[in-house]
Design a protein around this motif. Structure first.
Motif, PDB file in Angstrom:
ATOM      1  N   TRP A 196       0.823  -1.203   0.000  1.00  0.00           N
ATOM      2  CA  TRP A 196       0.000   0.000   0.000  1.00  0.00           C
ATOM      3  C   TRP A 196       0.863   1.261   0.000  1.00  0.00           C
ATOM      4  O   TRP A 196       0.411   2.330  -0.421  1.00  0.00           O
ATOM      5  CB  TRP A 196      -0.916   0.019   1.236  1.00  0.00           C
ATOM      6  CG  TRP A 196      -0.176  -0.034   2.539  1.00  0.00           C
ATOM      7  CD1 TRP A 196       0.235  -1.156   3.199  1.00  0.00           C
ATOM      8  CD2 TRP A 196       0.265   1.072   3.324  1.00  0.00           C
ATOM      9  NE1 TRP A 196       0.910  -0.820   4.356  1.00  0.00           N
ATOM     10  CE2 TRP A 196       0.940   0.545   4.463  1.00  0.00           C
ATOM     11  CE3 TRP A 196       0.161   2.456   3.190  1.00  0.00           C
ATOM     12  CZ2 TRP A 196       1.501   1.357   5.446  1.00  0.00           C
ATOM     13  CZ3 TRP A 196       0.718   3.263   4.175  1.00  0.00           C
ATOM     14  CH2 TRP A 196       1.371   2.714   5.286  1.00  0.00           C
TER      15      TRP A 196
ATOM     16  N   TYR B  98       1.086   3.404  -3.191  1.00  0.00           N
ATOM     17  CA  TYR B  98      -0.103   4.040  -3.770  1.00  0.00           C
ATOM     18  C   TYR B  98       0.027   5.554  -3.908  1.00  0.00           C
ATOM     19  O   TYR B  98      -0.283   6.120  -4.960  1.00  0.00           O
ATOM     20  CB  TYR B  98      -1.320   3.684  -2.923  1.00  0.00           C
ATOM     21  CG  TYR B  98      -2.607   4.323  -3.373  1.00  0.00           C
ATOM     22  CD1 TYR B  98      -3.087   4.141  -4.670  1.00  0.00           C
ATOM     23  CD2 TYR B  98      -3.366   5.098  -2.491  1.00  0.00           C
ATOM     24  CE1 TYR B  98      -4.280   4.715  -5.073  1.00  0.00           C
ATOM     25  CE2 TYR B  98      -4.560   5.673  -2.889  1.00  0.00           C
ATOM     26  CZ  TYR B  98      -5.011   5.479  -4.175  1.00  0.00           C
ATOM     27  OH  TYR B  98      -6.189   6.055  -4.572  1.00  0.00           O
TER      28      TYR B  98
ATOM     29  N   ARG C 177      -0.912   7.489  -7.382  1.00  0.00           N
ATOM     30  CA  ARG C 177      -2.359   7.460  -7.155  1.00  0.00           C
ATOM     31  C   ARG C 177      -3.144   7.589  -8.464  1.00  0.00           C
ATOM     32  O   ARG C 177      -4.079   6.833  -8.720  1.00  0.00           O
ATOM     33  CB  ARG C 177      -2.737   8.597  -6.203  1.00  0.00           C
ATOM     34  CG  ARG C 177      -4.222   8.704  -5.894  1.00  0.00           C
ATOM     35  CD  ARG C 177      -4.498  10.006  -5.148  1.00  0.00           C
ATOM     36  NE  ARG C 177      -3.757  10.085  -3.902  1.00  0.00           N
ATOM     37  CZ  ARG C 177      -4.233   9.713  -2.727  1.00  0.00           C
ATOM     38  NH1 ARG C 177      -5.450   9.211  -2.644  1.00  0.00           N
ATOM     39  NH2 ARG C 177      -3.504   9.845  -1.637  1.00  0.00           N
TER      40      ARG C 177
ATOM     41  N   THR D 177      -3.076   4.483 -10.809  1.00  0.00           N
ATOM     42  CA  THR D 177      -3.459   3.194 -10.241  1.00  0.00           C
ATOM     43  C   THR D 177      -4.720   2.674 -10.918  1.00  0.00           C
ATOM     44  O   THR D 177      -5.696   3.403 -11.098  1.00  0.00           O
ATOM     45  CB  THR D 177      -3.704   3.318  -8.726  1.00  0.00           C
ATOM     46  OG1 THR D 177      -2.482   3.692  -8.083  1.00  0.00           O
ATOM     47  CG2 THR D 177      -4.183   1.996  -8.137  1.00  0.00           C
TER      48      THR D 177
ATOM     49  N   ALA E  73      -4.512  -2.578  -8.435  1.00  0.00           N
ATOM     50  CA  ALA E  73      -5.125  -2.831  -7.135  1.00  0.00           C
ATOM     51  C   ALA E  73      -6.298  -3.785  -7.315  1.00  0.00           C
ATOM     52  O   ALA E  73      -7.154  -3.578  -8.181  1.00  0.00           O
ATOM     53  CB  ALA E  73      -5.603  -1.526  -6.498  1.00  0.00           C
TER      54      ALA E  73
END
Length: 250
Positions: free
Chosen positions: A74, A77, A81, A84, A137
């Motif tokens: 995580w 991320y 961002r 993703t 993800a």
């Protein structure tokens, strides 16, 4: 929390050593001066930082995802961002050797795309979409979605991957995606549908019921979209538990 706050990707640095660095005021790569660890480990960290900056300048977090435990990925991320890609699939069963992928939804940059078997769901399309992502993800995708896609479409999914199931477990959030959503107050726009319902909906569509496909697609898209607020909550909580707690103890 960003990659630049992390030291555990370095060989020989565990969580205890990383926490000791943070507690001594070394909370970012820019602050590392070799004063807290021995010479050999200091050299490794300095090399990691130099090479890490080059990777981050390219927007490449793969080397960090590979080095981090599944429950700690995580941390990648925040750096990527906007690049993703959240992914979820529906299938006709649990065995990729004898079952098919029926729909694949991908959510990135506020846009959700869904591809359907027999229409636009192809290996070329999947590869093009995934090539545009800096981070993937999923929820339980490490054991299910990704191997299923690789088997059914003969592709290699090599995008750095955060499987949300593992950081959720680190926070004590157990159960499936929908159960965790309920625990966290993440809403859905449609009634709860099970994986078994998803198989039934696909067979109803094959029998000529277009409305069943519409329901299946919306279910698949809801799973995919809801992973974004879930990852936001998870990263915020783990940032507080892992990083801010150590800095506060400084």
């Amino acid at each position: 929390m960003r990659i630049e706050n992390s030291f555990i990707p370095v060989h020989g640095v565990g969580e205890a050593t990383e926490r000791r660095l943070w507690e001594n005021g070394i909370t970012h790569w820019d602050e590392f001066d070799g004063s807290v660890v021995g010479a050999t480990l200091s050299d490794r960290i300095e090399t990691f930082i130099d090479e890490g900056r080059t990777h981050l300048d390219r927007g490449d977090v793969s080397v960090f995802a590979e080095a981090l435990p599944a429950a700690s990925r995580w941390r990648c991320y925040e750096n990527v961002r906007n690049e993703t890609c959240f992914l979820d699939i529906e299938t006709t069963g649990l065995d990729a050797a004898c079952n098919d992928v029926t729909t694949v939804s991908l959510h990135r940059g506020g846009e959700t795309k869904t591809f359907v078997k027999g229409r636009d769901l192809t290996s070329d399309r999947l590869e093009r979409e995934l090539d545009e992502a800096a981070l993937l993800a999923t929820f339980n995708g490490q054991r299910f979605d990704v191997p299923f896609l690789e088997t059914c479409f003969d592709i290699d999914v090599d995008v750095p991957h955060v499987d949300l199931m593992y950081p959720c477990k680190k926070l004590g959030l157990d159960g499936g995606l929908k159960a965790i959503e309920r625990d966290l107050g993440i809403d859905r726009d449609m009634p709860d549908i099970s994986g078994r319902d998803a198989v039934r909906l696909w067979h109803e569509y094959e029998a000529g019921d277009e409305s069943s496909l519409e329901t299946l697609i919306e279910y698949n898209r809801a799973d995919t979209r809801n992973m974004e607020p879930l990852l936001e909550i998870v990263t915020d909580r783990l940032h507080e538990n892992v990083f801010e707690a150590a800095v506060a103890d400084d």
